[in-house]
Design an enzyme around this catalytic site. Structure first.
Site: not given
Ligand code: FAD
Length: 459
Positions: A201, A438
């Site tokens: 990169e 949850h």
């Protein structure tokens, strides 16, 4: 010569074109959609979003079977990958989904014509020099194609993402040029399937456009899985012979490998479309210029999706398609570009919506930050995916949510809550007050929002 009359002719049946065609038909228009490929669905369905995700799923299961299942007490004596079968599965998914679009076209009475379209006047499109469609509106949704580097050509070993989605055997050493989402996703596929992967990169960071701080966390996680990522690395030349490909890199030893994947971006698809002949303006990079109603410089001709540039994302193209048609029929037609999520489907996934910290700093905007790590989330522990965190950015005075950035499990699904919050102008406190089920990963978003205005409960 065959002739058709329509209210709108849509050129290209990718996410921008096929969604716009359906929307136009729903609004009562007579629609003709021209696509040059046999399969409907565009880059996204044929050689983009869907096949990459199919291969990411296959490679993740293979990787987990080898590296992770033993932690659950699941034992195998022999694990192997039948690449031919995996590719068949990918093709089956592509064909099924493309068939789905054909069904939707039928249901909405859209005329599909196969061939390469060329605009011959502001109200006429010709296909392969034979058929001509005359319409009140023309919508260009011709998308994009892989871009290369000026000093090398694609070949047997120097490949595009299209090629890397169809390798018949796993490369020994794959060099990926470009650390954007396409390069990282495909690099991860082949790394999990057994290739040595080196990503080069030129910038000093991965995933440009995502929040920098979050991408550094992702980078560490990718490297921990054995993917080599060299930042600040400029490629000078790439060439191939029968045995190998060679990548010459500034200030470093040349790299010999058996495949090179060019993942340096995409270029607009306007070859032979007739833009110059009818006066449709393009910008310096070749993208079609449109106003905020997706009108080109020629009356009656519109354009959406990759071909107009900006974020090169399927969902952006789809929404532009819808908004463009809405505008034509006088309905609400403003797309909120701030609420478009960006995602990289690696492990961990990286997802982002709204402003990044870099953008807020550049705008001199005062903001507050809330974070919550997945290692303090119960559901993440049960899944065995505790790497990463949620980060939220809220306006310092009003608490309005400005950005949400997630590195971690199912970030691609979780980010929708951030997009919705931004679209509805919610505050971080609004999200902190939600009663989240949850155990779920969403609880990490609530906790990150709690961290903005008060205190987290679980950290
Ligand atoms: P396209 O999908 O490119 O469709 C354009 C269509 O027009 C094509 O079917 C083409 O054949 C046709 N066409 C072109 N010229 C003519 C002509 N003259 N006549 C007739 N037909 C013509 N985006 C995401 O949001 N999520 C992802 O996970 C994701 N993953 C990706 C992975 C890869 C490897 C790649 C390459 C891209 C990925 N993208 C992803 C980007 C996404 O595929 C594009 O943003 C999206 O397909 C753009 O849609 P579009 O309708 O503008 O153009």
């Amino acid at each position: 010569m065959e002739r058709y009359e329509a209210d709108i002719v849509v050129v290209g049946a990718g996410p921008g074109g096929y969604v716009a065609s359906i929307k136009a038909a729903q609004e009562g228009m007579k629609v003709v959609c021209v696509e040059k490929e046999a399969l409907l669905g565009g880059t996204c369905l044929r050689v983009g979003c869907i096949p990459t995700k199919a291969l990411l799923e296959t490679s993740l299961r293979f990787y987990e079977a080898k590296q992770v299942f033993h932690e659950h007490g699941i034992a195998f004596s022999d694990i192997s990958i039948d690449l031919k079968k995996a590719m068949k599965r990918k093709e089956r998914i592509v064909n099924t989904l493309s068939g789905g679009i054909a069904q939707l076209f039928k249901k909405n009475k859209i005329t599909r014509l196969k061939g390469k379209a060329r605009i011959i006047s502001p109200s006429e499109v010709a296909i392969d020099e034979g058929t001509v469609i005359r319409a009140k509106h023309i919508l260009i949704a011709t998308g994009s194609k892989p871009a290369g580097l000026p000093f090398c050509e694609f070949g047997k070993r120097i490949n595009t993402s299209d090629d890397a989605l169809a390798y018949v055997e796993c490369p020994r050493h794959l060099v990926v040029i470009g650390a954007g989402a396409v390069g990282l996703e495909l690099g991860m596929v082949w790394s999990r399937l057994g290739a040595r992967v080196t990503v080069l990169e030129v910038m000093d960071r991965i995933l440009l456009g995502f929040d920098g701080d979050m991408t550094r966390k992702a980078l560490k996680a990718f490297e921990a899985q054995g993917i080599e990522i060299r930042l600040g690395t400029k490629v000078l030349a790439v060439y191939e012979d029968d045995e190998k490909a060679v990548v010459e890199v500034e200030g470093q030893k040349s790299i010999e490998c058996d495949r090179v994947l060019m993942a340096v971006g995409r270029a607009p698809n306007t070859d032979g479309l007739g833009c110059e002949e009818v006066g449709i303006a393009k910008d310096k990079r070749g993208f079609i210029v449109v106003d905020n109603a997706y009108k080109t410089t020629v009356n009656g001709v519109f354009a959406v999706g990759d071909v107009i540039g900006g974020l090169m994302l399927a969902h952006k193209a789809m929404e532009e398609g819808v908004m463009c048609i809405n505008g034509m029929v006088g309905k609400y037609a403003v797309l909120n570009y701030d609420a478009i999520p960006r995602i990289c489907y690696t492990d961990p996934e990286v997802a982002s919506v709204g402003k990044t910290e870099e953008e807020l700093k550049a705008e001199n905007r005062e903001y507050k930050v809330g974070r919550f790590p997945f290692k303090a989330n119960g559901r993440a522990h049960t899944m065995g995916y505790v790497v990463g965190e949620v980060k939220v950015l809220a306006d310092a005075k009003t608490d309005r949510l400005l950005g949400m950035h997630i590195v971690g499990p199912r970030a691609s699904e979780l980010i929708a809550l951030g997009g919705m919050a931004i679209e509805f102008s919610a505050s971080s406190e609004d999200i902190a007050m939600l009663c989240e089920p949850h155990p779920t990963l969403e609880e990490a978003i609530k906790e990150a929002c709690l961290a903005v205005t008060s205190k987290t409960i679980h950290l």
